[in-house]
Design a protein around this motif. Structure first.
Motif, PDB file in Angstrom:
ATOM      1  N   UNK A 253      62.006-113.403 -58.322  1.00 58.35           N
ATOM      2  CA  UNK A 253      60.994-112.436 -58.760  1.00 58.35           C
ATOM      3  C   UNK A 253      61.541-111.519 -59.850  1.00 58.35           C
ATOM      4  N   UNK A 254      60.738-111.274 -60.843  1.00 58.93           N
ATOM      5  CA  UNK A 254      61.063-110.293 -61.888  1.00 58.93           C
ATOM      6  C   UNK A 254      62.388-110.572 -62.559  1.00 58.93           C
TER       7      UNK A 254
ATOM      8  N   UNK B  11      47.242-107.406 -62.939  1.00 54.80           N
ATOM      9  CA  UNK B  11      47.460-107.231 -64.384  1.00 54.80           C
ATOM     10  C   UNK B  11      48.031-105.835 -64.608  1.00 54.80           C
ATOM     11  N   UNK B  12      49.220-105.796 -65.214  1.00 55.67           N
ATOM     12  CA  UNK B  12      49.865-104.499 -65.451  1.00 55.67           C
ATOM     13  C   UNK B  12      49.410-103.939 -66.801  1.00 55.67           C
TER      14      UNK B  12
ATOM     15  N   UNK C  73      51.597-109.683 -66.054  1.00 57.12           N
ATOM     16  CA  UNK C  73      50.949-109.809 -64.746  1.00 57.12           C
ATOM     17  C   UNK C  73      52.050-109.908 -63.713  1.00 57.12           C
ATOM     18  N   UNK C  74      51.800-109.379 -62.533  1.00 58.08           N
ATOM     19  CA  UNK C  74      52.827-109.452 -61.477  1.00 58.08           C
ATOM     20  C   UNK C  74      52.288-110.195 -60.269  1.00 58.08           C
ATOM     21  N   UNK C  75      53.145-111.065 -59.739  1.00 51.47           N
ATOM     22  CA  UNK C  75      52.761-111.903 -58.610  1.00 51.47           C
ATOM     23  C   UNK C  75      53.078-111.208 -57.281  1.00 51.47           C
TER      24      UNK C  75
ATOM     25  N   UNK D  38      57.566-105.458 -69.974  1.00 47.12           N
ATOM     26  CA  UNK D  38      58.317-105.402 -71.236  1.00 47.12           C
ATOM     27  C   UNK D  38      57.409-104.925 -72.368  1.00 47.12           C
ATOM     28  N   UNK D  39      56.162-104.645 -72.047  1.00 47.84           N
ATOM     29  CA  UNK D  39      55.230-104.175 -73.078  1.00 47.84           C
ATOM     30  C   UNK D  39      55.248-102.641 -73.131  1.00 47.84           C
TER      31      UNK D  39
END
Ligand SMILES: Cc1cc2nc3c(=O)[nH]c(=O)nc-3n(C[C@H](O)[C@H](O)[C@H](O)COP(=O)(O)OP(=O)(O)OC[C@H]3O[C@@H](n4cnc5c(N)ncnc54)[C@H](O)[C@@H]3O)c2cc1C
Length: 505
Positions: free
Chosen positions: A191-192, A334-335, A340-342, A370-371
């Protein structure tokens, strides 16, 4: 030690800047730390939203065990005995929305039993993992400020550990996780940013937890920061807050001081930057002393992501919840555009009585992105939309928590959302990164040079010269920085001598 007649200015009052101050003061330098924020700590930060305190940094502190690795170095910069540590039995509990679960215990025997319960088909891989944790538990860290004379004994002791380190350093967390058939175990390693990092980073952290040398200190990272600040004051050092450095003043290729945002110049014999690496090289020094290798590193190498933090003050006793919970989601969250995070992770700070009144709990959730530019631009150009986006993120987190703990929404008394724009504003870290350079497979933890070609009387410390960052990167980079300065000034800096001095204190 009496004054040696030389002055050093240190840019940045994060953990690295503070540790640098202590070492320099001990070697007789006059020290002035310049910190742009109104408190010390940088990324090692918590904030108060009465009656709650929200921690952003400290999950674990390597060196928490009085007899463990790295403890001696912490003792060099503060009185560690004054901290109280908590060693959680569970590192993290991973759950799916359909109720499947896996607990990553900190004790390796318990962990092995749990993994075998959950994934008997992965028996071989599980035994390989727990073997690695047991072996790495014996790992002795080398002192980057020392030479062969200081390190040979640890190197000898580490000989049996090197093959495990070598194997795990070459593969990413994702590759390591993919070896397991069980999806929850796979997700733990992939993850991540954990998935992008070299697998050694997570496995060695589990080893430190197993040896009870990676505990959480009550009061969070600020408890440690305050101790080091006290040490600086006791040694006669000065920290100036709300003091932003704009430029490093250079004369004849020698750093002679700094120019502040207010226009004031602070002159010194040495300048040590423990602030963001990118800003130091490309702004404060105007790119003049960057060689090709360093430029390439800043252009190409991956950083830890930035993050949003949703902090909730919950008027509810949540002590039955795990310390840390990772919820694997059926539908990704959706971040921001492109992220997007699972999964969503939560920390329930019921084990820190200083963070909430009894019967209430501080809860935090971190969402990586990272945005960073999206959040910076939004805050600047459309404050109303920025507020709405932060609200949307908070609602997403609260919705997931409510599903897991019915009734929690009603009990929420405080909601606070910080974004990558906040990280950049308060710490100056490039791209809002949470920890500097990511340790990728093959690239290792090897430090960057702490001096720059052609520039005299200037040194760097902190996470930007030590990939992987973390609080230990503070003392670990501070000591070589001060040692380099002492060497040129012919001021004795002997590790053994300093240990003797400490024993005498
Ligand atoms: C969410 C999160 C979780 C983490 N978890 C852990 C953990 O569990 N364990 C662990 O060991 N580590 C953890 N870390 C990492 C750790 O916090 C950092 O690696 C470490 O604090 C970095 O310290 P530093 O002093 O190098 O940099 P920073 O903390 O960034 O300090 C730099 C300082 O310089 C100041 N500054 C910048 N520019 C200027 C300027 N122009 N003038 C004056 N001052 C300036 C900043 O305000 C700041 O105070 C975590 C970090 C985050 C964000």
């Amino acid at each position: 030690m009496n004054g040696n007649g030389r002055k050093v200015v240190i840019i940045g009052g994060g953990i690295a800047g503070l540790c640098t101050a202590v070492y320099a003061l001990k070697r007789g330098y006059e020290v002035e730390v310049l910190e742009m924020n109104d408190v010390a700590g940088g990324l090692a930060m918590s904030w108060r939203r009465s009656p709650y305190t929200f921690e952003t940094c400290l999950h674990w502190l390597v060196g928490s065990n009085p007899k463990g690795e790295f403890r001696a170095q912490w003792e060099e910069v503060c009185d560690m005995k004054r901290l109280t540590f908590v060693d959680p039995a569970e590192f993290v509990r991973i759950e799916t929305e359909s109720g499947e679960h896996l607990t990553i215990y900190t004790d390796v025997d318990r962990l092995e039993a749990e993994l075998l319960r959950r994934a008997p088909q992965d028996v071989e891989r599980i035994r390989d993992l727990t073997h690695s944790i047991r072996v790495l538990g014996k790992f002795r860290m080398l002192d980057p400020s020392g030479g062969l004379a200081d390190n040979w004994l640890n190197m000898l002791r580490d000989l049996p550990v090197f093959p495990v380190i070598g194997k795990l350093s070459k593969m990413s967390g994702r590759e390591y996780g993919d070896r397991f058939g069980d999806p929850l175990l796979r997700s733990f390693f992939s993850s991540g940013d954990i998935g992008k990092m070299s697998a050694i980073a997570m496995v060695i952290s589990l080893a430190w937890m197993h040896t009870r040398n990676a505990g959480y200190c009550v009061g969070g990272s600020q408890a440690l920061i305050r101790l080091i600040e006290e040490k600086i004051a006791s040694l006669g050092g000065k920290i100036r807050f709300k003091t932003k450095v704009d430029r490093i003043v250079v004369e004849n290729d020698t750093a002679v001081g700094v120019a502040l945002a207010t226009g004031e110049t602070v002159r010194a014999d040495w300048v040590i930057s423990a602030a963001d690496g990118h800003a130091t090289l490309f702004e404060m020094l105007g790119s003049k002393y960057v060689d090709e290798a360093t430029r390439k590193m800043y252009e190409e190498r991956e950083l830890f992501a930035s993050y949003l933090q949703v902090s909730l003050g919950v008027g509810m006793d949540l002590s039955k919840q795990p310390h840390m919970l990772s919820l694997l989601l059926d539908v990704p969250v959706r971040v921001d555009p492109g992220t997007a995070m699972q999964y969503l992770s939560f920390r329930f700070f019921h084990y820190d009585p200083t963070f909430s009144p009894s019967g209430k709990t501080a809860v935090t959730s971190l969402l990586s992105t990272r945005n960073h530019q999206y959040w910076v631009d939004l805050r600047k150009n459309d404050p109303e939309m920025y507020r709405r986006e932060k609200h949307r993120i908070a609602e997403t987190v609260i919705g997931a928590l409510e599903k897991r703990i019915p009734g929690v929404r009603e009990a929420i008394e405080v909601v606070d959302v910080s974004s990558p724009a906040s990280v950049i504003r308060y710490t100056g870290n490039w791209k809002g990164t949470m920890e500097g350079w990511l340790v990728e497979p093959g690239s290792g933890f090897k430090s960057l040079p702490n001096t720059l070609p052609g520039l005299k009387h200037f040194v760097m410390a902190g996470q930007w010269v030590m990939p992987g960052g973390g609080l230990p990167s503070g003392p670990m980079t501070a000591k070589p920085a001060v040692k380099a300065m002492c060497k040129q000034d012919h001021v004795p800096f002997d590790v053994r001598e300093e240990r003797a001095e400490l024993v005498g204190v």
